[in-house]
Design an enzyme around this catalytic site. Structure first.
Site, PDB file in Angstrom:
ATOM      1  N   ARG A  98       0.851  -1.202   0.000  1.00 56.91           N
ATOM      2  CA  ARG A  98       0.000   0.000   0.000  1.00 56.91           C
ATOM      3  C   ARG A  98       0.882   1.246   0.000  1.00 56.91           C
ATOM      4  O   ARG A  98       0.592   2.244  -0.627  1.00 56.91           O
ATOM      5  CB  ARG A  98      -0.959  -0.023   1.197  1.00 56.91           C
ATOM      6  CG  ARG A  98      -1.748   1.247   1.337  1.00 56.91           C
ATOM      7  CD  ARG A  98      -3.055   1.111   2.164  1.00 56.91           C
ATOM      8  NE  ARG A  98      -3.060   0.124   3.217  1.00 56.91           N
ATOM      9  CZ  ARG A  98      -2.390   0.230   4.371  1.00 56.91           C
ATOM     10  NH1 ARG A  98      -1.669   1.303   4.638  1.00 56.91           N
ATOM     11  NH2 ARG A  98      -2.440  -0.739   5.265  1.00 56.91           N
ATOM     12  N   TYR A 151     -15.832  19.587 -13.376  1.00 54.45           N
ATOM     13  CA  TYR A 151     -16.133  18.179 -13.648  1.00 54.45           C
ATOM     14  C   TYR A 151     -17.161  17.663 -12.625  1.00 54.45           C
ATOM     15  O   TYR A 151     -17.021  17.903 -11.423  1.00 54.45           O
ATOM     16  CB  TYR A 151     -14.828  17.370 -13.576  1.00 54.45           C
ATOM     17  CG  TYR A 151     -15.040  15.879 -13.647  1.00 54.45           C
ATOM     18  CD1 TYR A 151     -15.477  15.283 -14.826  1.00 54.45           C
ATOM     19  CD2 TYR A 151     -14.827  15.067 -12.546  1.00 54.45           C
ATOM     20  CE1 TYR A 151     -15.692  13.922 -14.898  1.00 54.45           C
ATOM     21  CE2 TYR A 151     -15.025  13.694 -12.607  1.00 54.45           C
ATOM     22  CZ  TYR A 151     -15.464  13.131 -13.781  1.00 54.45           C
ATOM     23  OH  TYR A 151     -15.683  11.787 -13.841  1.00 54.45           O
ATOM     24  N   ASP A 155      -6.587  20.753 -12.452  1.00 53.60           N
ATOM     25  CA  ASP A 155      -6.958  19.450 -12.989  1.00 53.60           C
ATOM     26  C   ASP A 155      -6.587  19.496 -14.478  1.00 53.60           C
ATOM     27  O   ASP A 155      -7.274  20.120 -15.281  1.00 53.60           O
ATOM     28  CB  ASP A 155      -8.462  19.222 -12.788  1.00 53.60           C
ATOM     29  CG  ASP A 155      -8.938  17.885 -13.338  1.00 53.60           C
ATOM     30  OD1 ASP A 155      -8.225  17.298 -14.184  1.00 53.60           O
ATOM     31  OD2 ASP A 155     -10.027  17.435 -12.941  1.00 53.60           O
ATOM     32  N   LYS A 170      -7.770   8.958 -18.706  1.00 51.29           N
ATOM     33  CA  LYS A 170      -8.095   9.649 -19.943  1.00 51.29           C
ATOM     34  C   LYS A 170      -6.872   9.652 -20.873  1.00 51.29           C
ATOM     35  O   LYS A 170      -6.441   8.604 -21.297  1.00 51.29           O
ATOM     36  CB  LYS A 170      -8.612  11.047 -19.617  1.00 51.29           C
ATOM     37  CG  LYS A 170      -9.633  11.077 -18.456  1.00 51.29           C
ATOM     38  CD  LYS A 170     -10.954  10.404 -18.785  1.00 51.29           C
ATOM     39  CE  LYS A 170     -11.857  10.231 -17.570  1.00 51.29           C
ATOM     40  NZ  LYS A 170     -12.159  11.436 -16.810  1.00 51.29           N
TER      41      LYS A 170
HETATM   42  C1  LIG Z   1     -12.597  11.738 -15.533  1.00 50.04           C
HETATM   43  C2  LIG Z   1     -12.203  12.985 -14.863  1.00 50.04           C
HETATM   44  C3  LIG Z   1     -11.915  13.001 -13.491  1.00 50.04           C
HETATM   45  C4  LIG Z   1     -12.065  11.790 -12.594  1.00 50.04           C
HETATM   46  O1  LIG Z   1     -11.207  10.757 -12.918  1.00 50.04           O
HETATM   47  P1  LIG Z   1     -11.545   9.185 -12.731  1.00 50.04           P
HETATM   48  O2  LIG Z   1     -10.312   8.514 -13.207  1.00 50.04           O
HETATM   49  O3  LIG Z   1     -12.747   8.881 -13.554  1.00 50.04           O
HETATM   50  O4  LIG Z   1     -11.814   8.983 -11.280  1.00 50.04           O
HETATM   51  C5  LIG Z   1     -11.499  14.202 -12.948  1.00 50.04           C
HETATM   52  N1  LIG Z   1     -11.395  15.322 -13.698  1.00 50.04           N
HETATM   53  C6  LIG Z   1     -11.677  15.337 -15.012  1.00 50.04           C
HETATM   54  C7  LIG Z   1     -11.533  16.607 -15.786  1.00 50.04           C
HETATM   55  C8  LIG Z   1     -12.095  14.168 -15.644  1.00 50.04           C
HETATM   56  O5  LIG Z   1     -12.404  14.202 -16.940  1.00 50.04           O
END
Ligand SMILES: *Cc1c(COP(=O)(O)O)cnc(C)c1O
Length: 400
Positions: free
Chosen positions: A66, A119, A192, A217
């Site tokens: 962990r 988001y 982000d 992503k």
């Molecule tokens: C998808 C996304 C998240 C969250 O990520 P996960 O891997 O789905 O938990 C956060 N911010 C943005 C801009 C996203 O597109």
């Protein structure tokens, strides 16, 4: 994309990679051949615990899975290098990374500023989870640095949460200005960077304190893994987040870490191609009579176009647009495309379409941060422009 030629040639070691271009870093950072066998691909260390030579003397710093894992360490090295940062923490999802940031940095009574079209998952985490623990959020137009400055309450606003371009409306915020605004007020700027990916923009280089990612992503890039990360230049911020990575334990499995490592090697070629195709598609879609408005920072009608041209290397693979025929027209376009896949998520090799209000941003429906009902969002993949354009145009023609 080419950097000016440097005097000293880049090597594959950490110092050498500091001189290397982004494409090179993406292939090599954290990716040295395995010391034991020479395997060119990093091994997947499927292991939970590590032998100690004597009590309190772990062989190479690894104690329990962990806390750390060698495959994860390589991923963290890669992610730090991609963002031009010094430290990265990998998580089992983007939301787990965000959760760790809020836990690590915020306390009851604090406030965070968020974009008005933040988001949906970030909104849900703050609205449904952290508000119960006394952390407040204040939506603000993040593209308006002055509005952000005025919304800061000294001693109360703990951090500014920025997305640029935003999801799903592709608003662009000035990271450098926001960093100045944040630091003058004694707060932190978190970006982000999921949408742009470090290939197009590196927030830490522009003064942000932390870059957050859903590696699910663009960085992973193949719709085959869920992951997240934080990257920073600050050892203290990293330590605070790393504490929660271990204490709460939302860590990626070794295989998940390996998938993100592998995907990230082609980040630059994918994002460059996706950006080029998206720019051409956004231009074409704008001309269609069924379309009310296209949101794409690469179009010169976009209010953030000038800023995006300075701040980003290209404009990215995400396009949103509204339909003149309202929500029903938007739903019909989503339901009638054949090459685009109707699905949540983004940033992978296959093109996706979604209706944000009913899909990705359903948790924000009815709130002040809900997206328009007639909005459609596209994530452009690696298919040929002509094929994507004709698929989309058949669908758009059907709602004319
Ligand atoms: C998808 C996304 C998240 C969250 O990520 P996960 O891997 O789905 O938990 C956060 N911010 C943005 C801009 C996203 O597109």
């Amino acid at each position: 994309m080419s950097e000016p030629r440097k005097q000293q040639a880049p090597g594959r070691d950490r110092e050498g990679l500091k001189r290397a271009a982004f494409e090179t870093v993406a292939v090599h950072a954290g990716g040295d051949p395995d010391v034991e066998t020479g395997a060119v691909v990093p091994p997947i260390y499927a292991v939970s615990t590590y032998a100690q030579d004597s009590v309190g003397s772990p062989r190479s710093g690894y104690v329990y899975g962990r806390g750390s894992n060698p495959t994860r360490t390589r991923l963290e090295q890669r992610l730090a290098a991609l963002e031009g940062g010094s430290f990265a923490c990998a998580f089992s999802s983007g939301m787990a990374a965000e959760d760790a940031v809020f836990r690590a940095l915020c306390r009851p009574g604090d406030e965070v500023l968020i974009p008005t079209d933040v988001y949906g998952g970030t909104y849900r985490l703050l609205d449904k989870v952290f508000s119960l623990w006394g952390l407040k959020y204040v939506p603000v137009s993040i593209s308006d640095s002055n509005a952000v400055r005025l919304a800061i309450k000294p001693g109360v606003t703990r951090l500014i949460w920025c997305e640029t371009p935003t999801n799903p409306l592709l608003n662009v915020a000035d990271i450098r200005q926001l960093a100045t605004v944040a630091h003058e007020a004694g707060t932190l700027l978190v970006v982000d960077n999921t949408f742009a990916s470090p290939c197009l923009q590196q927030p830490l280089m522009l003064g942000a304190d932390i870059a957050v990612h859903s590696t699910t992503k663009y960085i992973g890039g193949h719709s085959d893994v869920i992951g997240g990360a934080t990257v920073t230049q600050s050892q203290d911020l990293d330590a605070a987040i790393r504490f929660h990575q271990n204490a709460a334990g939302a860590v990626p499995s070794p295989f998940d870490a390996w998938l993100v490592l592998r995907g990230s090697q082609t980040l630059a070629v994918r994002v460059n191609q996706q950006s080029d195709t998206a720019l051409s598609l956004a231009t074409e879609i704008s001309k269609h009579p069924a379309v009310e408005r296209v949101f794409y920072p690469g179009l010169d009608v976009h209010p953030g176009h000038q800023l995006a041209s300075r701040q980003m290397r290209k404009y990215g693979g995400m396009i949103s647009f509204t339909l003149a025929g309202g929500e029903n027209a938007a739903l019909q376009v989503c339901n009638s495309v054949k090459l685009f896949t109707l699905a949540e998520s983004l940033g992978a090799v296959e093109s996706l379409i979604c209706h944000p209000l009913r899909m990705t941003h359903a948790s924000a429906a009815g709130s002040s941060v809900a997206p328009p009902a007639n909005l459609v969002r596209l994530s452009i993949g690696l298919e040929a422009f002509d094929d994507l354009a004709s698929d989309l145009f058949v669908a758009l023609d059907s709602v004319k």
